[in-house]
Design a protein around this motif. Structure first.
Motif, PDB file in Angstrom:
ATOM      1  N   ASN A 100       0.828  -1.210   0.000  1.00  0.00           N
ATOM      2  CA  ASN A 100       0.000   0.000   0.000  1.00  0.00           C
ATOM      3  C   ASN A 100       0.861   1.258   0.000  1.00  0.00           C
ATOM      4  O   ASN A 100       0.538   2.247  -0.670  1.00  0.00           O
ATOM      5  CB  ASN A 100      -0.943   0.007   1.199  1.00  0.00           C
ATOM      6  N   TYR A 101       1.961   1.243   0.739  1.00  0.00           N
ATOM      7  CA  TYR A 101       2.824   2.420   0.765  1.00  0.00           C
ATOM      8  C   TYR A 101       3.515   2.636  -0.574  1.00  0.00           C
ATOM      9  O   TYR A 101       3.769   3.777  -0.980  1.00  0.00           O
ATOM     10  CB  TYR A 101       3.841   2.312   1.903  1.00  0.00           C
ATOM     11  N   ILE A 102       3.820   1.565  -1.280  1.00  0.00           N
ATOM     12  CA  ILE A 102       4.387   1.691  -2.621  1.00  0.00           C
ATOM     13  C   ILE A 102       3.355   2.310  -3.562  1.00  0.00           C
ATOM     14  O   ILE A 102       3.658   3.239  -4.332  1.00  0.00           O
ATOM     15  CB  ILE A 102       4.841   0.315  -3.151  1.00  0.00           C
ATOM     16  N   LEU A 103       2.118   1.829  -3.494  1.00  0.00           N
ATOM     17  CA  LEU A 103       1.043   2.364  -4.338  1.00  0.00           C
ATOM     18  C   LEU A 103       0.759   3.823  -4.007  1.00  0.00           C
ATOM     19  O   LEU A 103       0.451   4.624  -4.887  1.00  0.00           O
ATOM     20  CB  LEU A 103      -0.225   1.521  -4.158  1.00  0.00           C
ATOM     21  N   SER A 104       0.896   4.157  -2.719  1.00  0.00           N
ATOM     22  CA  SER A 104       0.694   5.547  -2.298  1.00  0.00           C
ATOM     23  C   SER A 104       1.805   6.440  -2.819  1.00  0.00           C
ATOM     24  O   SER A 104       1.566   7.559  -3.296  1.00  0.00           O
ATOM     25  CB  SER A 104       0.628   5.620  -0.770  1.00  0.00           C
ATOM     26  N   GLU A 105       3.045   5.965  -2.743  1.00  0.00           N
ATOM     27  CA  GLU A 105       4.181   6.751  -3.218  1.00  0.00           C
ATOM     28  C   GLU A 105       4.055   7.039  -4.711  1.00  0.00           C
ATOM     29  O   GLU A 105       4.446   8.104  -5.203  1.00  0.00           O
ATOM     30  CB  GLU A 105       5.487   6.005  -2.924  1.00  0.00           C
ATOM     31  N   LEU A 106       3.467   6.096  -5.441  1.00  0.00           N
ATOM     32  CA  LEU A 106       3.243   6.283  -6.866  1.00  0.00           C
ATOM     33  C   LEU A 106       2.117   7.279  -7.142  1.00  0.00           C
ATOM     34  O   LEU A 106       1.952   7.743  -8.269  1.00  0.00           O
ATOM     35  CB  LEU A 106       2.908   4.940  -7.529  1.00  0.00           C
ATOM     36  N   GLY A 107       1.323   7.576  -6.114  1.00  0.00           N
ATOM     37  CA  GLY A 107       0.220   8.518  -6.281  1.00  0.00           C
ATOM     38  C   GLY A 107      -1.080   7.877  -6.721  1.00  0.00           C
ATOM     39  O   GLY A 107      -2.010   8.558  -7.133  1.00  0.00           O
ATOM     40  N   TRP A 108      -1.171   6.537  -6.600  1.00  0.00           N
ATOM     41  CA  TRP A 108      -2.366   5.829  -7.061  1.00  0.00           C
ATOM     42  C   TRP A 108      -3.406   5.663  -5.952  1.00  0.00           C
ATOM     43  O   TRP A 108      -4.580   5.429  -6.238  1.00  0.00           O
ATOM     44  CB  TRP A 108      -1.982   4.461  -7.615  1.00  0.00           C
ATOM     45  N   ILE A 109      -2.983   5.732  -4.705  1.00  0.00           N
ATOM     46  CA  ILE A 109      -3.898   5.717  -3.572  1.00  0.00           C
ATOM     47  C   ILE A 109      -3.422   6.765  -2.569  1.00  0.00           C
ATOM     48  O   ILE A 109      -2.307   7.265  -2.672  1.00  0.00           O
ATOM     49  CB  ILE A 109      -3.983   4.326  -2.881  1.00  0.00           C
ATOM     50  N   LYS A 110      -4.284   7.084  -1.621  1.00  0.00           N
ATOM     51  CA  LYS A 110      -3.894   8.015  -0.558  1.00  0.00           C
ATOM     52  C   LYS A 110      -4.501   7.533   0.756  1.00  0.00           C
ATOM     53  O   LYS A 110      -5.507   6.824   0.770  1.00  0.00           O
ATOM     54  CB  LYS A 110      -4.357   9.432  -0.874  1.00  0.00           C
ATOM     55  N   LYS A 111      -3.871   7.933   1.846  1.00  0.00           N
ATOM     56  CA  LYS A 111      -4.296   7.502   3.158  1.00  0.00           C
ATOM     57  C   LYS A 111      -5.567   8.246   3.551  1.00  0.00           C
ATOM     58  O   LYS A 111      -5.665   9.455   3.419  1.00  0.00           O
ATOM     59  CB  LYS A 111      -3.193   7.814   4.179  1.00  0.00           C
ATOM     60  N   GLY A 112      -6.568   7.488   4.019  1.00  0.00           N
ATOM     61  CA  GLY A 112      -7.763   8.092   4.568  1.00  0.00           C
ATOM     62  C   GLY A 112      -7.651   8.151   6.080  1.00  0.00           C
ATOM     63  O   GLY A 112      -6.616   7.821   6.658  1.00  0.00           O
ATOM     64  N   LEU A 113      -8.715   8.596   6.755  1.00  0.00           N
ATOM     65  CA  LEU A 113      -8.703   8.578   8.216  1.00  0.00           C
ATOM     66  C   LEU A 113      -8.455   7.161   8.707  1.00  0.00           C
ATOM     67  O   LEU A 113      -7.752   6.924   9.683  1.00  0.00           O
ATOM     68  CB  LEU A 113     -10.032   9.110   8.764  1.00  0.00           C
ATOM     69  N   LYS A 114      -9.067   6.217   7.990  1.00  0.00           N
ATOM     70  CA  LYS A 114      -8.805   4.794   8.196  1.00  0.00           C
ATOM     71  C   LYS A 114      -8.759   4.158   6.811  1.00  0.00           C
ATOM     72  O   LYS A 114      -9.597   4.425   5.966  1.00  0.00           O
ATOM     73  CB  LYS A 114      -9.907   4.138   9.033  1.00  0.00           C
TER      74      LYS A 114
END
Length: 291
Positions: A100-114
């Protein structure tokens, strides 16, 4: 009206040796009839296939030619298989949280409150937003083709420390060969100009995590000057205003940033002389706070 004999659906079922329920099911699956307000109605396809309305003792009903054959129902296309971060992690031999952190770093997902939320770039790649039915925690599911995405595979290899040979595109990048990275920054990066050194030092002193010459998470071969993962922000410093080749390259890069709707901050020599006033304001636009 034609003299051709018409059979009710019940009579047609009896003639074909199937139950009434089976016949209604076959006609529905073939898209010839549908139930509306507890009554069977012909669809356009049903009318085209020869179905008509007749009136009998119990009112209007659907009838069919005596030699009518129910067409095969159209084959159902299987919904594409979607993979969770856990399944993706298993394929890349990484735990789900790291995936998930890799996908986030790519800008494809972002962290929500949960949990995790899909971004515009993730949706463009075929991702779908999901939610745990018990906890309500959001998560993202991915099409199988994502496992072949070059940007993702490169990122995974980087995380796992896999050495990769230079690509042909790297070898042909005349700009990066012409202007060697000889300027050492405070945080140890080697950059290609004094202006880039000042930008890098500013980001470091502002305690903003950043990458230098990060490859964009796209199929095209393109590198940014700086990338800030916190706000998924790219920074480009534009110099050499009188160089025609450089200006052509600049327009190509801008077209790609616009194509993928990436968050972009553009800086010039004039901006670099006033970073304390300019960068905090531009970064805040994308949710990145300096100082």
């Amino acid at each position: 009206m034609s003299d051709e004999k018409r059979l009710s659906t019940t009579q047609l079922a009896k003639l074909r040796g199937v139950s009434q329920e089976q016949m209604f099911g076959q006609l529905t699956a073939a898209g010839l009839i549908e139930k509306q307000d507890d009554k069977w109605q012909l669809t356009d396809a049903g009318t085209a296939a020869g179905g008509v309305y007749l009136t009998g003792k119990y009112g209007q009903y659907v009838a069919w030619p005596e030699d009518f054959q129910v067409p095969n129902a159209p084959a159902k296309t299987e919904a594409p298989k979607l993979l969770t971060a856990t399944v993706l992690g298993q394929q890349f031999e990484l735990p789900a949280n790291k995936m998930n952190y890799i996908l986030s770093e790519l800008g494809w997902i972002k962290k929500g409150l949960k949990g995790w939320l899909v971004t515009e770039q993730g949706l463009a790649l075929g991702a779908e937003q999901g939610e745990d039915s018990r906890s309500g925690i959001p998560y993202v599911r991915w099409p199988e083709k994502i496992t072949r995405n070059r940007a993702l595979k490169d990122n995974v290899d980087n995380i796992k420390g896999v050495d990769k040979p230079k690509t042909d595109a790297d070898k042909m990048d005349s700009f990066r060969h012409k202007f060697e990275a000889t300027h050492r920054t405070t945080d140890g990066h080697f950059v290609r100009s004094k202006a880039e050194m000042l930008i890098d030092n500013w980001l470091y002193m502002a305690e903003i995590v950043h990458a230098y010459e990060r490859k964009l998470p796209i199929e095209e071969e393109m590198y940014c000057d700086f990338y800030i993962p916190t706000g998924k922000v790219y920074i480009e410093f534009w110099g050499y205003e009188n160089d025609a080749k450089y200006q052509a390259r600049k327009q190509e890069k801008l077209a790609i940033y616009q194509k993928y709707n990436f968050n972009l901050i553009e800086l010039t020599d004039k901006d670099v002389l006033n970073l304390d006033d300019i960068l905090p304001r531009l970064l805040l636009k994308y949710g990145v706070q300096a100082y």
